[in-house]
Design an enzyme around this catalytic site. Sequence first.
Site, PDB file in Angstrom:
ATOM      1  N   GLY A  64       0.822  -1.191   0.000  1.00 41.49           N
ATOM      2  CA  GLY A  64       0.000   0.000   0.000  1.00 41.49           C
ATOM      3  C   GLY A  64       0.861   1.248   0.000  1.00 41.49           C
ATOM      4  O   GLY A  64       1.526   1.546   0.979  1.00 41.49           O
ATOM      5  N   HIS A 177      -2.265  11.341  -4.128  1.00 46.29           N
ATOM      6  CA  HIS A 177      -0.818  11.238  -4.041  1.00 46.29           C
ATOM      7  C   HIS A 177      -0.249  12.156  -5.122  1.00 46.29           C
ATOM      8  O   HIS A 177      -0.990  12.944  -5.728  1.00 46.29           O
ATOM      9  CB  HIS A 177      -0.384   9.792  -4.208  1.00 46.29           C
ATOM     10  CG  HIS A 177      -0.780   8.911  -3.057  1.00 46.29           C
ATOM     11  ND1 HIS A 177      -0.105   7.770  -2.695  1.00 46.29           N
ATOM     12  CD2 HIS A 177      -1.801   9.011  -2.169  1.00 46.29           C
ATOM     13  CE1 HIS A 177      -0.680   7.204  -1.652  1.00 46.29           C
ATOM     14  NE2 HIS A 177      -1.717   7.937  -1.316  1.00 46.29           N
ATOM     15  N   ARG A 225      -4.726   3.141  -9.832  1.00 48.39           N
ATOM     16  CA  ARG A 225      -5.768   3.226  -8.810  1.00 48.39           C
ATOM     17  C   ARG A 225      -6.184   4.690  -8.718  1.00 48.39           C
ATOM     18  O   ARG A 225      -5.395   5.552  -8.325  1.00 48.39           O
ATOM     19  CB  ARG A 225      -5.282   2.719  -7.461  1.00 48.39           C
ATOM     20  CG  ARG A 225      -6.413   2.671  -6.440  1.00 48.39           C
ATOM     21  CD  ARG A 225      -6.033   1.922  -5.199  1.00 48.39           C
ATOM     22  NE  ARG A 225      -7.190   1.720  -4.337  1.00 48.39           N
ATOM     23  CZ  ARG A 225      -7.158   1.046  -3.187  1.00 48.39           C
ATOM     24  NH1 ARG A 225      -6.021   0.516  -2.785  1.00 48.39           N
ATOM     25  NH2 ARG A 225      -8.238   0.902  -2.457  1.00 48.39           N
ATOM     26  N   CYS A 356      -8.121  -3.407  12.379  1.00 46.21           N
ATOM     27  CA  CYS A 356      -6.943  -3.713  11.557  1.00 46.21           C
ATOM     28  C   CYS A 356      -6.199  -2.456  11.145  1.00 46.21           C
ATOM     29  O   CYS A 356      -4.964  -2.466  11.014  1.00 46.21           O
ATOM     30  CB  CYS A 356      -7.353  -4.514  10.320  1.00 46.21           C
ATOM     31  SG  CYS A 356      -8.697  -3.779   9.355  1.00 46.21           S
ATOM     32  N   GLN A 422     -19.870  -8.998  27.253  1.00 49.32           N
ATOM     33  CA  GLN A 422     -19.856  -7.552  27.039  1.00 49.32           C
ATOM     34  C   GLN A 422     -20.124  -7.158  25.590  1.00 49.32           C
ATOM     35  O   GLN A 422     -20.535  -6.024  25.317  1.00 49.32           O
ATOM     36  CB  GLN A 422     -18.519  -6.971  27.488  1.00 49.32           C
ATOM     37  CG  GLN A 422     -18.279  -7.072  28.984  1.00 49.32           C
ATOM     38  CD  GLN A 422     -16.907  -6.556  29.362  1.00 49.32           C
ATOM     39  OE1 GLN A 422     -16.569  -5.407  29.098  1.00 49.32           O
ATOM     40  NE2 GLN A 422     -16.101  -7.419  29.960  1.00 49.32           N
ATOM     41  N   ARG A 432     -22.918   0.343  16.264  1.00 49.93           N
ATOM     42  CA  ARG A 432     -21.970  -0.716  16.657  1.00 49.93           C
ATOM     43  C   ARG A 432     -22.616  -2.106  16.617  1.00 49.93           C
ATOM     44  O   ARG A 432     -22.024  -3.073  17.086  1.00 49.93           O
ATOM     45  CB  ARG A 432     -21.433  -0.453  18.071  1.00 49.93           C
ATOM     46  CG  ARG A 432     -20.770   0.879  18.262  1.00 49.93           C
ATOM     47  CD  ARG A 432     -19.468   1.003  17.520  1.00 49.93           C
ATOM     48  NE  ARG A 432     -18.409   0.234  18.141  1.00 49.93           N
ATOM     49  CZ  ARG A 432     -17.196   0.060  17.612  1.00 49.93           C
ATOM     50  NH1 ARG A 432     -16.916   0.584  16.436  1.00 49.93           N
ATOM     51  NH2 ARG A 432     -16.276  -0.640  18.243  1.00 49.93           N
TER      52      ARG A 432
END
Length: 676
Positions: A64, A177, A225, A356, A422, A432
């Site tokens: 990436g 970019h 991309r 992640c 929980q 959530r």
Amino acid sequence: MYQPALAADPLLEPLHLKKLTLKNRIFSTSHAIRFGVDGLPQDRYQRYHEEKAKGGIGLTMFGGSSNVSPDSGSVFGALNLRDDSVIPVLAQFADRVHQHGTAIMCQLTHLGGRSHWRAEDWLPTVAPSRFREPLHRGFAKEIEPHDIRRIALEFGEAAWRCKEAGLDGVELHVHHHLVGQFWSPHMNKRTDAYGGSVENRARFGLEALAEMRRLCGPDFIIGIRMAVGEGDGGGMSDADYLEMAKLHEASGLIDFFNLTYGRIDTAVGLSEYMPGMAVKLAPQLPFVADFRKQVGLPTFHAARINDLATARYAISEGLVDLIGMTRAHIADPHIVEKLSEGREAEIRPCVGATYCSGHGSCIHNPSIGREKVLPHAVEPAAVKRRVTIVGAGVGGLEAARVAAERGHAVTVFEAAPQAGGQVLLAAQLHKRRDLIGIVDWRLSELERLGVAITFNCLAGEGEIAATTPDIVIIATGGLPDRMEDLIPGAELADTLWELLENGQAPEGEVLLYDGIGTIAGLHGATTLALRGAKVSFVTPDRNAGEEATNIERPLSMRQFYQAGVSLLPDMQLVSVARADNRIAATFANIYTGETETRVTDRLVIENGTIPADDTYLALREASANKGAFDMARLTAGETVVDADAEGFHLFRIGDAVSSRDIHAAVLEAFRLCRAI
């Protein structure tokens, strides 16, 4: 029950790119997983991608934003392809992936003004015009003609290194970019041949692609991309993006488009560009599908494509040619294998927690990034044991799943009437609810493995002893920390846990004091406000949700402010007292020590949990290991059970040890049980 996948499944059809055949229509996009060592994709990085290849994916793209130039400094763990020393590493990488029949490509970039002059070698950054990106905050100089010529050649040389190493192709990252900064009239104010018209703004990127094609030849696969639009507030129109695409297609320099939508130069923009559970599934797909109708080259796309149904729809309807399931493959690298074998129900779901993006691993797949010591596959145990687990929160469920996969006889006790612990509460918070997938998948797996849970059972020494266990795992979690041992009068407060558990919707003024800065407090304040309370959020941190990931926090803060919550940072709770029928909470500024008292209808505290460890402590002295274990062996993925010891071994995991998070509980359960 086993059901073979339909042969006509569009996701399993091959895709041809020049001489390369991708064996299916699913790929993983390039992303900054931060596993590189000295800017190179070494063993850990390679194992992470190889696992997807083992799992049957057609194409995995890595690196990436791999940098091609020294003045493109890494600000988010990017790789460097700046010299030939990378070639043998890439060659090893390509071989590891190719042996599983998967193609591999790398993404190339120059970050331009998206980097910072303090990064790496402290070189000045460059952009088409003087520019400061809000996210990375460094000023870039206006690029000079000699820089343009140098960087275009460096793109070509980096692409050649990828070809020389045996990769199947590369893509040039455009959006925001350096190449995309040239595209954007918002960032490009030049009056020379590289500014002004669409053709001029495209010139630098086309020169870089021409160098890549010159050095790599006509058969090497090269794509770009790019975005198809930016939405409100973007610096470039949708029409300009389409014109840019047609210019590049007509150039003959590229073989595919990898398409996105949105902005990445602001915190909110990046959160919508790389969306989590706060955003609906496939939010960019309609924009990409409309764009695809107007170009001829193969199109790729990925953005919150979490499930096979959505992916299948995108391919079967011809919306794209190749569909990316990047974070879905972080949750489960074996998606294609399970699909092709008719085991789609066994796929571990991506719940969109964005864990992640901030921590380099999936919130509920602990093998990610630890493939060497914690392989994804759970092997049968040589010796079958009796494993008793107390608690069916996410840690206990994971322990039961893994122990059952090993072939052990598993007993699970749960004091509540349902599993989840929980996570059941966390899933009630605003935006959530997808967290419940973490529980649902494990319950489905336990059903497949034949493990039953005994509910409404507060298991004590007698119930546990009746199972004649070899291993006892305490996964009883914790109870809300009311801070009563720290704050005078704290017993007058409620906890966020209690309000969620009771389904209460407090009225009037509410002070929510968050002492730990996790996402729970931030979303808890939003949830209470949306239920009708006038909420003020008080924290000793500089902001709300300090521990939230950079992708998760911006949209969470937007919801927080939209719900009408007011923010009081840098304030430490020091005491609580009654004030007639209300509550007076006194806070001290963490910098000045000055105090102020606020009177409210209700004070709510969120300060994590205190271990519910009574059962563990009651069993510890009777256990063979006294609750102790070899930490070095555990973290190395080795067993911590002494096969020759008499009696049962005792362990505790998750919040029964200390207040932490879902990943910590799952990790402890997995690495303990996979080696029992």
